[in-house]
Design a protein around this motif. Structure first.
Motif, PDB file in Angstrom:
ATOM      1  N   GLY A  69      26.248  43.139  41.932  1.00  0.00           N
ATOM      2  CA  GLY A  69      26.180  41.838  42.312  1.00  0.00           C
ATOM      3  C   GLY A  69      26.369  41.923  43.863  1.00  0.00           C
ATOM      4  N   ASP A  70      25.921  40.620  44.310  1.00  0.00           N
ATOM      5  CA  ASP A  70      26.053  40.480  45.803  1.00  0.00           C
ATOM      6  C   ASP A  70      27.653  40.515  46.249  1.00  0.00           C
ATOM      7  N   SER A  71      27.965  41.069  47.250  1.00  0.00           N
ATOM      8  CA  SER A  71      29.489  41.317  47.799  1.00  0.00           C
ATOM      9  C   SER A  71      30.420  41.820  46.597  1.00  0.00           C
ATOM     10  N   TRP A  72      30.061  42.715  45.808  1.00  0.00           N
ATOM     11  CA  TRP A  72      30.897  43.160  44.893  1.00  0.00           C
ATOM     12  C   TRP A  72      32.063  44.058  45.406  1.00  0.00           C
ATOM     13  N   LEU A  73      31.863  44.450  46.486  1.00  0.00           N
ATOM     14  CA  LEU A  73      32.796  45.279  47.144  1.00  0.00           C
ATOM     15  C   LEU A  73      33.852  44.608  47.955  1.00  0.00           C
ATOM     16  N   PRO A  74      35.276  44.903  47.856  1.00  0.00           N
ATOM     17  CA  PRO A  74      36.031  44.154  48.597  1.00  0.00           C
ATOM     18  C   PRO A  74      35.841  44.776  50.324  1.00  0.00           C
ATOM     19  N   LYS A  75      36.579  44.003  51.060  1.00  0.00           N
ATOM     20  CA  LYS A  75      36.673  44.495  52.337  1.00  0.00           C
ATOM     21  C   LYS A  75      37.934  45.081  52.492  1.00  0.00           C
ATOM     22  N   ILE A  76      38.045  46.090  53.169  1.00  0.00           N
ATOM     23  CA  ILE A  76      39.174  46.966  53.363  1.00  0.00           C
ATOM     24  C   ILE A  76      40.205  46.133  54.213  1.00  0.00           C
ATOM     25  N   ASP A  77      39.767  45.527  55.111  1.00  0.00           N
ATOM     26  CA  ASP A  77      40.772  44.609  55.988  1.00  0.00           C
ATOM     27  C   ASP A  77      40.396  43.270  55.664  1.00  0.00           C
ATOM     28  N   PRO A  78      41.593  42.392  55.296  1.00  0.00           N
ATOM     29  CA  PRO A  78      41.447  41.182  54.800  1.00  0.00           C
ATOM     30  C   PRO A  78      41.155  40.034  55.776  1.00  0.00           C
ATOM     31  N   LYS A  79      40.974  40.444  57.131  1.00  0.00           N
ATOM     32  CA  LYS A  79      40.610  39.671  58.095  1.00  0.00           C
ATOM     33  C   LYS A  79      39.162  39.062  58.013  1.00  0.00           C
ATOM     34  N   ALA A  80      38.896  37.794  58.548  1.00  0.00           N
ATOM     35  CA  ALA A  80      37.738  37.068  58.235  1.00  0.00           C
ATOM     36  C   ALA A  80      36.320  37.791  58.612  1.00  0.00           C
ATOM     37  N   PHE A  81      36.619  38.248  59.709  1.00  0.00           N
ATOM     38  CA  PHE A  81      35.614  38.869  60.462  1.00  0.00           C
ATOM     39  C   PHE A  81      35.311  40.380  60.278  1.00  0.00           C
ATOM     40  N   ALA A  82      36.128  40.980  59.544  1.00  0.00           N
ATOM     41  CA  ALA A  82      36.144  42.400  59.334  1.00  0.00           C
ATOM     42  C   ALA A  82      34.985  42.941  58.507  1.00  0.00           C
ATOM     43  N   SER A  83      34.482  44.052  58.831  1.00  0.00           N
ATOM     44  CA  SER A  83      33.298  44.579  57.920  1.00  0.00           C
ATOM     45  C   SER A  83      33.327  46.103  57.421  1.00  0.00           C
ATOM     46  N   ASN A  84      34.644  46.258  57.419  1.00  0.00           N
ATOM     47  CA  ASN A  84      34.872  47.861  56.954  1.00  0.00           C
ATOM     48  C   ASN A  84      35.229  47.670  55.397  1.00  0.00           C
ATOM     49  N   TYR A  85      34.312  48.232  54.645  1.00  0.00           N
ATOM     50  CA  TYR A  85      34.050  48.566  53.370  1.00  0.00           C
ATOM     51  C   TYR A  85      34.594  49.810  52.661  1.00  0.00           C
ATOM     52  N   PRO A  86      35.038  49.728  51.595  1.00  0.00           N
ATOM     53  CA  PRO A  86      35.339  51.115  50.872  1.00  0.00           C
ATOM     54  C   PRO A  86      33.999  52.104  50.887  1.00  0.00           C
ATOM     55  N   GLY A  87      34.330  53.407  50.873  1.00  0.00           N
ATOM     56  CA  GLY A  87      33.344  54.331  50.614  1.00  0.00           C
ATOM     57  C   GLY A  87      32.954  54.371  49.000  1.00  0.00           C
ATOM     58  N   VAL A  88      31.702  54.456  48.701  1.00  0.00           N
ATOM     59  CA  VAL A  88      31.134  54.427  47.295  1.00  0.00           C
ATOM     60  C   VAL A  88      30.576  55.704  46.856  1.00  0.00           C
ATOM     61  N   PHE A  89      30.966  56.015  45.727  1.00  0.00           N
ATOM     62  CA  PHE A  89      30.472  57.503  45.424  1.00  0.00           C
ATOM     63  C   PHE A  89      29.882  57.272  43.870  1.00  0.00           C
ATOM     64  N   PHE A  90      28.434  57.660  43.871  1.00  0.00           N
ATOM     65  CA  PHE A  90      27.883  57.756  42.636  1.00  0.00           C
ATOM     66  C   PHE A  90      27.797  58.873  41.842  1.00  0.00           C
ATOM     67  N   GLY A  91      27.510  58.708  40.568  1.00  0.00           N
ATOM     68  CA  GLY A  91      27.167  59.741  39.585  1.00  0.00           C
ATOM     69  C   GLY A  91      28.476  60.949  39.703  1.00  0.00           C
ATOM     70  N   VAL A  92      29.633  60.230  39.677  1.00  0.00           N
ATOM     71  CA  VAL A  92      30.860  61.158  39.621  1.00  0.00           C
ATOM     72  C   VAL A  92      31.343  61.143  38.339  1.00  0.00           C
ATOM     73  N   ALA A  93      31.448  62.409  37.750  1.00  0.00           N
ATOM     74  CA  ALA A  93      32.023  62.624  36.437  1.00  0.00           C
ATOM     75  C   ALA A  93      33.619  62.292  36.352  1.00  0.00           C
TER      76      ALA A  93
END
Length: 379
Positions: A335-359
């Motif tokens: 879904g849209d915006s399912w990831l959280p921002k790493i920095d809680p500031k309003a204009f921050a744009s740093n998101y977590p790294g996402v890794f798919f297909g990991v056992a």
């Protein structure tokens, strides 16, 4: 009307004498006489001693003070005090009355609770029969359903008794009840049950509502639960004192975590999701700012709802930084915006790294290796 004197030496002298007499009594009498010629309806005249450019006369502005008599002031103060007292009485009486708003289904004739407002002194709420304003029980009108948010925000209630005929509980009916410790079910209710004060469907496959006031730091979801309902563990994210849960032990067999199920659980520090899970609902873990540095979402998860991990970063910037997903990116609905921002500031744009297909085993090994290398500050 203005008091005016023609501009001339004699006129100015007369004006000075009229205003500044030889005695205080004469001056007072003259001033009182001049006041008679001025009203609040007059066009404002120039200031004392100024010349009116239109008429060429020297003007003196004399606007009398309107001092309110003492008895009038006392009357006004008394009226205001009476109004304030009346409003306080009405306000306190309003909040000291047990008020339940009922509704009747036009098709079936069944009765339900639409909204409840009660006094802070009320610790128990019985939802079994329609009651009159005087508190009389109408046994011919059993309560069979609870509307959306029916008892929401009753922060003072500690125990809710659910009657034998209640068969339908709508969305978040018990939302934001900070002091609620337990649900008690009437004998013979065929649709719901309670275990350790927690409300379930009768077959215990759906966890409907976990009381906010239980004050436990750890909760084990019973085996057999397949769904955690919408807002089941909802907490007020702005109240740390009434938000003690730190760990949820999920059962294998759980398939659905509903919308806002764990919204605002700001002290939740562990997230070990079961392999049986298929859906994480919208806002399911929003404002859970203490979640681990890295989390794992099992391959069985087919869908992650909008804003599922919204605002999971806290002031110390120690929340989710890495997300490992067992399923491949093409096989999961995000879904849209399912990831959280790493920095809680309003204009921050740093998101977590996402890794798919990991056992799962690869995630465990990678997490152990990174922890050994000193990366991150959470397991």
């Amino acid at each position: 009307m203005r008091y005016k004197i023609p501009i001339s030496r004699e006129g100015i002298t007369e004006a000075a004498r009229a205003v500044y007499g030889n005695s205080r009594m004469q001056k007072h009498a003259q001033e009182q006489e001049k006041v008679k010629f001025y009203t609040y309806d007059d066009i404002p005249a120039p200031g004392d001693g100024e010349i009116d450019p239109e008429t060429g006369f020297v003007s003196r502005k004399r606007i009398p003070k309107r001092n309110m008599p003492a008895w009038q002031r006392a009357l006004v103060v008394g009226v205001i005090a009476a109004m304030v007292a009346a409003s306080l009485v009405i306000g306190f009486s309003r909040f000291s009355v047990n008020r339940l708003v009922y509704e009747q289904n036009e098709e079936t004739g069944a009765w339900g609770l639409q909204h409840f407002v009660g006094p802070p002194s009320q610790k128990e709420l019985r939802l079994d029969f329609v009651r009159t304003e005087e508190g009389g029980v109408q046994t011919d009108k059993p309560i069979t359903f609870l509307s959306d948010f029916a008892v929401a925000d009753a922060t003072f209630v500690e125990s809710v008794y659910i009657g034998p005929q209640v068969r339908e509980i709508d969305r978040m009916a018990f939302n934001n009840m900070h002091m609620l410790r337990e649900f008690v079910l009437a004998p013979g209710n065929a649709w719901f049950c309670a275990e350790d004060g927690v409300l379930f469907s009768k077959d215990k496959t759906i966890l409907i509502s976990y009381p906010m006031g239980k004050n436990e730091t750890r909760y084990v979801i019973p085996g057999g639960v397949t769904e955690i309902a919408m807002g089941a563990f909802y907490h007020n994210a702005n109240n740390k004192e009434q938000n003690p849960l730190e760990e949820i032990v999920f059962n294998e067999g759980l398939e659905l975590i509903g919308e806002m199920a764990f919204f605002g659980n700001i002290n939740l520090r562990a997230l070990d999701l079961p392999g049986s899970l298929r859906v994480i609902g919208k806002d399911a873990f929003s404002k859970c700012g203490a979640l681990p540095y890295r989390i794992y979402i099992p391959a069985g998860v087919e869908e992650i709802g909008r804003c599922a991990f919204y605002k999971c970063a806290n002031e110390q910037n120690t929340s989710i930084h890495e997300v490992y997903i067992g399923r491949e990116a093409a096989d999961i609905v995000l879904g849209d915006s399912w990831l959280p921002k790493i920095d809680p500031k309003a204009f921050a744009s740093n998101y977590p790294g996402v890794f798919f297909g990991v056992a799962p085993e690869d995630f465990v090994a990678a997490a152990a290796r990174l922890m050994g290398e000193g990366a991150g500050n959470h397991g």
